[in-house]
Design an enzyme around this catalytic site. Structure first.
Site, PDB file in Angstrom:
ATOM      1  N   HIS A   1      -3.625  -5.527   1.142  1.00  0.00           N
ATOM      2  CA  HIS A   1      -2.860  -5.763   2.369  1.00  0.00           C
ATOM      3  C   HIS A   1      -2.787  -7.243   2.750  1.00  0.00           C
ATOM      4  CE1 HIS A   1      -2.436  -1.569   3.894  1.00  0.00           C
ATOM      5  NE2 HIS A   1      -3.475  -1.359   3.112  1.00  0.00           N
TER       6      HIS A   1
ATOM      7  N   CYS B   1       0.840  -1.204   0.000  1.00  0.00           N
ATOM      8  CA  CYS B   1       0.000   0.000   0.000  1.00  0.00           C
ATOM      9  C   CYS B   1       0.875   1.254   0.000  1.00  0.00           C
ATOM     10  CB  CYS B   1      -0.981  -0.040   1.179  1.00  0.00           C
ATOM     11  SG  CYS B   1      -2.286   1.181   1.024  1.00  0.00           S
TER      12      CYS B   1
ATOM     13  N   GLU C   1      -0.932  -8.461   5.020  1.00  0.00           N
ATOM     14  CA  GLU C   1      -0.748  -8.535   6.475  1.00  0.00           C
ATOM     15  C   GLU C   1      -2.073  -8.315   7.207  1.00  0.00           C
ATOM     16  OE1 GLU C   1      -0.520  -5.904   4.817  1.00  0.00           O
ATOM     17  OE2 GLU C   1      -1.008  -4.167   6.057  1.00  0.00           O
TER      18      GLU C   1
END
Lengths: 1000, 261
Positions: free
Chosen positions: B222, B96, B224
């Site tokens: 994302h 990002c 994560e």
């Protein structure tokens, strides 16, 4: 001075320009095109080569933008009208500040004092418009009068005369001075208070006069170099500290309450109802760690962490500048838990937007239309939360035209603190005499002067705009990371937010409230050491300025070096301003001159108690009756109309623009179901990766019931906040709340004829808070009030109207979940599952969406039956914990009809419902069964294999098996006569629910 | 066995540093959060790590343009260190805001052996809005180390400036060299899915790219944010594996270091 202009080239469409064009069309004006040019004006000398390199490397993107240096692009484009929008002097320019930082990095230069970068914008407009039209565009779409200026030019004038933008540099040509005031002129006291915008009443001014004429006070002050007259700073300190905002004078007033039959006396609503309830419960509930003294309440979360949360409102600033008001609100409320105990790591924030209807088209003309206001506050919370790295997973939106005067804009912040840090509780703080007072974060300017006093005033033209500000989440995020590290290294002894009232309140409180057992009582502060944005501020302004993004810490002198080193790594400006002591004095100095010398005790405890009268008028006396309403002829059509009502319909666009998943802690989101697009009852986050404990988050609000009785309004809001947590899998034994009261002023005055009634409404609301917190065993650990939800605004003809909002109590809830894996969502899960309704339905349509559809209020407001409810909540928690429940959904606004439809279309399966089986009392009318808003009810689906166990757990609870989940997409409800009265495809029902806000 | 060392940048408004560290830890690495200023102060520090992660966030408030100011900082203060890191064949991931920093710096796509010129950009979404929504992703054929043996992913995007854009010449080069590591697709793998599947109007539905070595990778969604099953928006109704899908990206990186460095 140099200007670099940047604009999008033809490679890509600028998406904002499209949005801007839509906004103008929304104003009903014919516009063909809009183009935006961004200006960076650098108030420092650079060579042409340097500037070109900056334009290329920093200010523009070579693939999609073009730029010009010291030569305007305006001639390059075709346009009919030009609007130049610039910040007003003193308004924080975040992009400008960051540009300066970057230039310093690239060119290895330093900006001197007074040198800076300023940003502004050109809008180039094509269209058949008059100057008046363009002015309307500037005022209603492009700029906010309270913080920006604009300049309009037509093409011809530009060709003749050109245009040179001016920078909004703050130049105060004023030598800072300390003035004194003579309080010994009889009768002038109130005039002085008004003149200085102190918002102190006559009684308070007299008390101050009395203090300064005391012999020992005069003596002590003479010794320090004062005469008997108070300084401007001293009056300001008292005004800030004694403001309604800081001292909650209405909640602490001595109240005489009468309902026409008997008269009662209440010595402080806060102490009698809120404080006493919290204290009672804290004695019983061992997991409550700290309440009622710090910036927010603290409870145990798991074996490693404590949890703290606080909800604030930012109504006045948001009514003037919605974006900046809400941004400053959310970033500001973050500092409450950051300043609680030893300081939290932020884990989530929530929002609440109470405005009038976005499509409002009535005769009253508020300065900012509710549609623009809602979008502004939404964007403010978006930028504040997202840029701070704090998820904003949940919130509420509520419309009522009573908010035309002032909106109620809620912002909540929550965080966790280690349970122990170096052997001390994370909830404790201990400022010692001799500790250094250090200010961290932003610099001080004239922005935000008088926030505490002005938010305590009614809205209207007399409000100056000093309190309207621009928050800077970037600066605060850096400070947050820095302070978390400093905390873990035990580098400070006490931490305190610098918010309303500025240094005056923050240092004032640190040197008084927090110094328990041998702690500091008093301080000495050198105002000339405060880093300023520009010269020319008077000492009193430095003392009370509310410039944002600041925290105050106290530090042992031997830790200072390490603290400053860490501050440097994180680029957080930190300055020693003075030291704490045990003098008992509020002592400030400016360039060796004495500024204030006040007794801390007088500052904090001296405010005289208000005396207020409260007179309750029963709803019957006010003429409320149960209305005669025509029977619903077409139930399917009616359901769809109900689903589309503004206070019921989905607002996915709001949820999606908040980063609700940062920190990777989100485990139940606000949008759930087969397509992840229907509201869940609340959300769940799991802030500690090493633990299965989690926090269920929700809120309850329904001011419509205030029209009937604020006691029940409060009870329903309270119950809703808990009901939502229970629906997720929460446990009533582990839920805490934050109460927020947003009230129209109950202070008597000639323009407030029903002040006594409003006060009585407040008394009743507080009684409900006491009764239900005790009955449920769920304490309010934090809270806040805002007691001036009124404004005087003109209608179309310029006639002024005083608009007061409905009395509004909102409860924000946080429930500790033992195992996040056991949480459930509201969407039906699979065909064949049984549908149960838990809790009884009564004839309680008063204040409902259903009555409002017929423009009626009614009388039978929903009553929360605490005893039955607690039993039901316990049973449902147990069933969810045992894994017996496939879906659980509370009934809220719009009642059963809405809740059944939602649970069905969220899950993507139809339902077959028989209204006959719905548990109910004295209600035999399909319309009312479907739309009564009785409290404490759920729709629960259970797989057949769990039916027996589920029924066992529900023994003694009013509940009914009302139907089942079908293997198709049709929602069907049979009426009391056994005839199908609703039959509709769930996608069509969902469309009705989503459509009203679908294109936002 | 050797412990893989990951440097996760933080400070300056980066805000996904904790979960990015956690993802690397779950993948078996040792992750350390390091402030950009610590790297500037100690010029050899970066050399001691195997993987550099630019996490998501709002570095410098996204002011001027997302990732721009942080990119400038790296270019003018850390160019040598970063060049050395790349020359040492170590891994870099940007997620990002991290991806935005990397393209504005030029280390992505890093074609023609040039890691310091901006050749592609990430700019404002077509909607003009920041959006948080989950998207379906298809892994393309590429040399990317991070996406090895992954077919598809389901992850959230959370950005206002994620529209991938470049000129036709560069796009052709990216395609020719198989550098488009990851694309937005429809729920059933459909190409050209349109909004909201392609959430920002990215050119050619590009969601992530790598450099020709495959060791430098940037991705808008994302990974994560989906390291646990319960991060998934429909975990209460769908059968899902216990491990979040995003973790594979981090596992690939750790495995590569163990096998090759």
């Amino acid at each position: 001075m140099h200007t670099i202009e940047v604009t999008f080239n033809s490679a890509l469409k600028d998406p904002f320009v499209g949005n801007k064009r839509k906004e103008i069309l929304g104003l009903g004006l014919p516009v063909q095109s809009v183009k935006e040019i961004f200006l960076y004006t650098i108030d420092k000398e650079f060579t042409k080569k340097e500037l070109t390199s900056l334009a290329k490397e920093l200010f523009s993107d070579p693939l999609i933008q073009e730029f010009s240096v010291d030569k305007s692009m305006l001639n390059k484009f075709h346009w009919d009208w030009l609007i130049y929008v610039n910040n007003l002097p003193g308004v924080k320019d975040n992009v400008g500040d960051r540009s300066q930082e970057a230039i310093e990095d690239i060119l290895s230069v330093e900006f001197n004092k007074g040198e800076a970068v300023y940003t502004s914008k050109y809008y180039l407009i094509n269209g058949d418009l008059t100057r008046k039209d363009v002015d309307k565009i500037a005022k209603e779409a492009f700029a906010y009068e309270s913080v920006e200026s604009w300049h309009i030019l037509d093409r011809e004038t530009y060709s003749e005369k050109g245009f040179t933008p001016e920078i909004p540099k703050v130049l105060i040509k004023h030598q800072p001075q300390i003035s004194e005031f003579n309080l010994n002129t009889s009768g002038e006291l109130l005039k002085l208070s008004k003149q200085k915008n102190l918002a102190l009443n006559l009684q308070e001014m007299k008390k101050i006069k009395e203090y300064f004429s005391k012999i020992d006070v005069i003596k002590a002050r003479r010794k320090m170099g004062f005469n008997e007259k108070p300084t401007d700073s001293e009056l300001e300190v008292l005004a800030q500290t004694w403001s309604e905002h800081c001292k909650h004078k209405i909640f602490n007033a001595y109240v005489t309450y009468t309902d026409g039959v008997k008269t009662e006396h209440v010595n402080s609503l806060f102490k009698t109802y809120i404080r006493s309830s919290t204290e009672k419960l804290q004695k019983k509930l061992k997991w409550i760690v700290s309440t009622l003294w710090d910036n927010s309440g603290v409870i145990q979360f798991n074996d490693k962490y404590l949890f703290a949360f606080k909800c604030e409102t930012h109504n006045s600033p948001s009514s003037k500048y919605p974006y900046g008001g809400a941004l400053t609100g959310i970033v500001g409320v973050y500092r409450d838990p950051m300043g609680t105990g030893k300081g939290v790591k932020l884990i989530y924030g929530t929002y609440g937007f109470c405005t009038s209807e976005p499509n409002y088209n009535g005769p009253i003309k508020p300065e900012i239309h509710p549609k623009r206001l809602l979008e502004g506050v939404r964007k403010g919370v978006q930028d504040g939360g997202n840029k701070h790295g704090v998820p904003t997973p949940y919130g509420i939106v509520f419309f009522d035209n009573g908010y035309l005067g002032k909106p109620a804009i809620y912002v909540l912040a929550a965080g966790i603190i280690p349970r122990t840090i170096n052997g001390e509780s994370g909830a404790e703080k201990q400022p010692n005499p001799g500790d250094l007072i250090v200010m961290c974060g932003g610099k001080v300017g004239i922005d935000g002067i008088h926030g505490a006093t002005e938010s305590s005033m009614e809205g209207g033209a007399h409000i100056t705009l000093g309190h309207v500000q621009m928050g800077d989440p970037y600066t605060q995020k850096k400070m947050h990371d820095f302070l978390n590290e400093a905390r873990d290294k035990c580098l400070y002894t006490c931490i305190q937010d610098c918010g309303a009232g500025g240094l005056s309140s923050s240092v004032g409180e640190m040197g008084y409230n927090f110094g328990r057992k041998g702690g500091a009582k008093g301080f000495k502060l050198y105002l000339d050491r405060v880093p300023l944005k520009y010269k020319g501020l008077d000492p009193w302004q430095i003392l009370v300025s509310e410039s944002q993004e600041r925290m105050i810490v106290s530090i042992l002198p031997e830790k200072l070096k390490e603290f400053m080193k860490l501050a440097q790594k994180h680029e957080v400006e930190s300055t020693v301003l003075g030291e704490l002591n045990s003098s008992g004095k509020f002592h400030t100095i400016y360039n060796d001159k004495p500024v204030t010398f006040l007794d801390m005790h007088f500052v904090h405890e001296g405010v005289p108690q208000l005396e207020l009268e409260a007179k309750w008028i029963t709803p019957q006396t006010r003429g409320l009756r149960e209305p005669q309403i025509p029977k619903i002829k077409n139930h399917t059509k009616f359901l769809k109309e109900m689903l589309s009502r503004p206070n019921i319909a989905g607002k996915e666009y709001i949820v999606r623009q908040f980063d609700h998943e940062v920190q990777a802690t989100s485990v139940i989101k606000h949008l759930v179901g087969e397509k992840s697009d229907v509201y869940s009852d609340g959300v769940v986050i799991r802030p500690d990766f090493e633990s299965n404990k989690a926090i269920a988050i929700a809120a309850g609000i329904n001011p419509k019931y205030s029209q009937i009785d604020t006691y029940h309004m409060t009870a329903n809001a309270f119950d809703e906040a808990i009901r939502r947590v229970i629906a997720l899998g929460g446990d009533i034994k582990k839920i805490v709340l934050n109460d927020n009261f947003c009230w129209p002023s109950p202070l008597p005055g000639k323009d407030n004829p029903d002040a006594k009634y409003k006060m009585a409404q407040l008394v009743r609301a507080n009684r409900a808070l006491f009764d239900y917190t005790i009955a449920y065993g769920t304490p309010c650990i934090s809270g806040k009030d805002s007691m001036s939800m009124d404004a005087t605004i003109p209608d179309l003809n310029g006639k002024k109207h005083r608009i007061s909002s409905l009395p509004t109590a909102m409860f924000s809830s946080a429930g500790i979940i033992d195992d996040y894996k056991k949480c459930v969502t509201m969407d039906v899960k699979k065909p064949g599952d049984l549908v149960f309704v838990l809790g009884e339905t009564y004839d309680e349509c008063g204040g409902s969406e259903y009555y409002e559809m017929f423009k009626e209020i009614g009388l039978n407001v929903p009553v929360v039956r605490a005893k039955k409810t607690v039993k039901l909540y316990r049973a449902l928690s147990k069933a969810i914990k045992k894994g017996l429940v496939a879906s659980a959904h509370g009934c809220y606004k719009g009642g059963l009809g809405i809740a059944l439809a939602q649970t069905s279309f969220a899950g993507g399966y139809g339902l077959d419902i028989d209204l006959n089986s719905i548990p109910r009392e004295k209600i035999n009318d399909e319309d009312r069964i479907l739309y009564s808003e009785s409290a404490s009810r759920f729709i629960v689906t259970v797989s057949k294999k769990h039916e027996k166990l589920f029924r066992e757990i529900m023994k003694g609870i009013e509940f009914g098996l009302v139907g089942k989940v079908t293997n198709n997409r049709t929602f069907t409800a049979k009426g009391l006569q056994g005839k199908v009265i609703i039959k509709e495809n769930i996608d069509i029902l969902k469309k009705a629910w989503k459509e009203p806000f679908g294109k936002m | 066995m050797r412990k893989v060392k990951v440097l996760v940048l933080y400070g300056h408004g980066i805000n996904c540093d904790n979960e990015t560290s956690k993802a690397f830890e779950l993948a078996g690495a040792y992750a350390e959060k390091v402030h950009t200023n610590e790297l500037i102060e100690n010029s050899n520090k970066l050399d001691t790590y195997d993987i550099l992660a630019f996490p998501g966030g709002f570095s410098f408030g996204d002011d001027i343009a997302a990732g721009k100011i942080h990119a400038v900082k790296f270019k003018y203060r850390l160019r040598e260190n970063l060049s050395r890191f790349i020359a040492d064949k170590k891994l870099i991931i940007g997620i990002c805001n991290g991806f935005q920093i990397m393209v504005k710096l030029g280390i992505l796509p890093g074609i023609d052996n040039d890691y310091w010129t901006e050749k592609v950009t990430l700019t404002f979404n077509d909607s003009g809005k920041f959006e948080d929504r989950w998207v379906y992703l298809k892994i393309g054929k590429s040399p990317c180390t991070f996406t090895k043996d992954i077919q598809g992913l389901y992850l959230p995007v959370r950005h206002g400036e994620g529209k991938f854009y470049t000129n036709q010449g560069i796009l052709n080069k990216l395609k020719k060299n198989n550098l488009v590591a990851i694309r937005y697709v429809g729920a059933n793998n459909e190409k050209n899915p349109g909004y909201p599947f392609n959430p920002n109007g990215s050119l050619d539905d590009i969601a992530g790219i790598c450099d020709p070595s495959g060791r430098i990778f940037g991705i808008m969604p994302h990974p994560e944010a989906y390291i646990y099953k319960e991060n998934h928006p429909r975990h209460t109704r769908e059968k899902l594996p216990e491990e979040g899908m995003g973790l594979k990206i981090f596992r690939n990186a750790v495995k590569y270091v163990k096998d090759n460095l």
